[in-house]
Design a protein around this motif. Structure first.
Motif, PDB file in Angstrom:
ATOM      1  N   SER A  71      45.654  39.432  42.125  1.00  0.00           N
ATOM      2  CA  SER A  71      46.194  40.744  42.506  1.00  0.00           C
ATOM      3  C   SER A  71      45.442  41.320  43.703  1.00  0.00           C
ATOM      4  O   SER A  71      44.206  41.261  43.745  1.00  0.00           O
ATOM      5  CB  SER A  71      46.097  41.710  41.325  1.00  0.00           C
ATOM      6  N   PRO A  72      46.168  41.900  44.668  1.00  0.00           N
ATOM      7  CA  PRO A  72      45.523  42.524  45.840  1.00  0.00           C
ATOM      8  C   PRO A  72      44.597  43.689  45.451  1.00  0.00           C
ATOM      9  O   PRO A  72      43.680  44.031  46.179  1.00  0.00           O
ATOM     10  CB  PRO A  72      46.714  43.032  46.668  1.00  0.00           C
ATOM     11  N   SER A  73      44.867  44.266  44.281  1.00  0.00           N
ATOM     12  CA  SER A  73      44.068  45.421  43.841  1.00  0.00           C
ATOM     13  C   SER A  73      42.828  45.014  43.045  1.00  0.00           C
ATOM     14  O   SER A  73      42.079  45.873  42.574  1.00  0.00           O
ATOM     15  CB  SER A  73      44.930  46.356  42.988  1.00  0.00           C
ATOM     16  N   ASP A  75      39.315  44.359  42.093  1.00  0.00           N
ATOM     17  CA  ASP A  75      38.066  44.904  42.638  1.00  0.00           C
ATOM     18  C   ASP A  75      36.894  44.251  41.893  1.00  0.00           C
ATOM     19  O   ASP A  75      36.700  44.487  40.695  1.00  0.00           O
ATOM     20  CB  ASP A  75      38.042  46.425  42.437  1.00  0.00           C
TER      21      ASP A  75
END
Length: 256
Positions: A71-73, A75
């Motif tokens: 996922s790009p999100s 963290d």
């Protein structure tokens, strides 16, 4: 610094077979393949492997890990923070169980006494902590903080006899459900008995039973792979069958 697959396996304490499997499913690809055909891993892959092993320690399915990390999100810092919090909770849980075992040993040796409530305190706390770690976020969003806190409190204050009854009901639920799945009729007698046993099992910890909430939980079982893997562990399709039986039992129509 770069590592061959053998070197990375030794560093991480896992087999090269596991690393090859992670490569095959696209979870952890090597940085490159050298001229001799060997997988070579760099610092980025080492860091990713650390994250994967953190999640595996918390029993997160590989497919879920793959989706999260892709996922790009995603963290890394936030993931580490969450790992830290869950490991602290796990450590607290283990410490309580250790204390419980030590006190039990002293009781058996006649050096102290232990109430029935104390005997089961560690087991109940483990059950609460496991549920929070695996499903806490989702069920709190669905049912609210107060409801889940009340449910946890009800479990922690449960008597020894009530706790044993809850375990017995769950055991009967799975045996009845296995029989019902073989029959294949969610409206049948065995399936409806399983749905009723599921209601009884929930009622041990739910502040109050509501058929809409029961049906909603059954729907969540099907959409969340963590629940699905729990009920499908012996027979694939058991979760969906249980959901159908509960919807019939409660009379609540599925939104799907």
């Amino acid at each position: 610094m770069e590592y061959t697959i053998n070197a990375l396996g030794k560093l991480a304490g896992i087999s090269t077979r596991t690393l090859r499997y992670y490569d095959e499913i696209g979870l952890l690809k090597p940085a490159r393949i050298n001229s001799s055909g060997y997988r070579i891993y760099g610092q980025k892959e080492v860091d990713l492997l650390q994250q994967i092993l953190f999640y595996r320690e918390l029993d997160v399915p590989l497919e879920t890990i793959k989706k999260m990390m892709a996922s790009p999100s995603f963290d890394v810092k936030e993931a580490l923070k969450q790992h830290h919090e869950k490991l602290l909770a796990k450590n607290q849980q283990l410490q309580q169980l250790i204390t419980n075992v030590e006190k039990t040993m002293k009781t058996l040796e006649g050096r102290t006494t232990m109430s029935d409530k104390e005997k089961f305190e560690g087991f109940k706390k483990k059950l609460v902590d496991d549920n929070e770690a695996k499903y806490g976020k989702e069920i709190r969003e669905k049912y609210g903080e107060d409801t889940i806190n009340q449910s946890n409190a009800k479990l922690m204050n449960m008597s020894e006899s009530a706790y044993r009854n809850m375990v017995e009901v769950e055991t009967e639920l799975f045996s009845t459900l296995k029989k019902a799945v073989k029959e294949g009729n969610p409206a049948g007698e065995a399936a409806q008995k399983a749905a009723d046993l599921h209601k009884q099992w929930l009622s041990f910890t739910w502040p109050e039973y509501k058929k809409e909430a029961h049906a909603g939980l059954a729907e969540m079982y099907v959409t969340d792979e963590r629940f699905t893997s729990y009920y499908d562990k012996e027979q694939v399709g058991t979760t969906a069958f249980l959901r159908d039986a509960i919807l019939i039992y409660t009379g609540v129509t599925s939104d799907s």
